[in-house]
Design a protein around this motif. Sequence first.
Motif, PDB file in Angstrom:
ATOM      1  N   GLY A   1      40.451  30.435  40.083  1.00  0.00           N
ATOM      2  CA  GLY A   1      40.685  31.212  41.288  1.00  0.00           C
ATOM      3  C   GLY A   1      40.820  30.345  42.516  1.00  0.00           C
TER       4      GLY A   1
ATOM      5  N   SER B   1      34.943  43.877  46.272  1.00  0.00           N
ATOM      6  CA  SER B   1      35.763  43.339  45.196  1.00  0.00           C
ATOM      7  C   SER B   1      36.678  44.432  44.672  1.00  0.00           C
ATOM      8  CB  SER B   1      34.863  42.829  44.064  1.00  0.00           C
ATOM      9  OG  SER B   1      35.645  42.338  43.015  1.00  0.00           O
TER      10      SER B   1
ATOM     11  N   VAL C   1      40.330  34.986  45.474  1.00  0.00           N
ATOM     12  CA  VAL C   1      40.928  35.566  44.275  1.00  0.00           C
ATOM     13  C   VAL C   1      40.344  34.860  43.051  1.00  0.00           C
ATOM     14  CG1 VAL C   1      42.939  34.038  44.346  1.00  0.00           C
ATOM     15  CG2 VAL C   1      43.099  36.212  43.182  1.00  0.00           C
TER      16      VAL C   1
ATOM     17  N   ILE D   1      43.384  40.254  38.195  1.00  0.00           N
ATOM     18  CA  ILE D   1      42.753  39.394  39.188  1.00  0.00           C
ATOM     19  C   ILE D   1      41.776  40.224  40.002  1.00  0.00           C
ATOM     20  CG2 ILE D   1      44.663  37.754  39.339  1.00  0.00           C
ATOM     21  CD1 ILE D   1      45.529  39.155  41.947  1.00  0.00           C
ATOM     22  N   GLU D   2      40.781  39.545  40.519  1.00  0.00           N
ATOM     23  CA  GLU D   2      39.817  40.187  41.413  1.00  0.00           C
ATOM     24  C   GLU D   2      40.014  39.625  42.807  1.00  0.00           C
ATOM     25  OE1 GLU D   2      35.793  39.872  40.080  1.00  0.00           O
ATOM     26  OE2 GLU D   2      36.192  41.031  38.277  1.00  0.00           O
ATOM     27  N   LEU D   3      40.211  40.519  43.760  1.00  0.00           N
ATOM     28  CA  LEU D   3      40.311  40.131  45.166  1.00  0.00           C
ATOM     29  C   LEU D   3      39.001  40.490  45.843  1.00  0.00           C
ATOM     30  CD1 LEU D   3      43.824  41.413  46.301  1.00  0.00           C
ATOM     31  CD2 LEU D   3      43.110  39.047  45.938  1.00  0.00           C
TER      32      LEU D   3
END
Length: 122
Positions: free
Chosen positions: A46, A74, A93, A66-68
């Motif tokens: 990330g 989150s 990210v 993906i994690e923002l």
Amino acid sequence: MHIAEIAGTERHRAPVPGGPTVALLTPSGISDQVAVFHIEIPADGGMPEHAHGPSEIVLIPLAGSIELLHEGQSRTLSPGMAAHIGVGERVSVANPGTEPASVMAVACPPDFTENLAAWPTA
């Protein structure tokens, strides 16, 4: 008109451990309005929190998720979704998956991609 192939475009690697690689599909000089780039984030990789200068960013996952992280919240994005990141918004990210995540991104104006072009060649 400009046409680019993701597979045939030089990639740049973020200068952070586990960082993504990017392929600039609209290199400098193609447009002063918009840039398109492909991001590949390795499993468990990330980017730490960052801003995008004067550019607004749209992220569109093509494969994986993906994690923002934005303002302490989150959000998970997967194919079929998109996220808009406004000027001045700071995000991080991450790819929580076991396979690389593939993301198409658009920057408007394209200024942010100058930072990506300065990353080392992958």
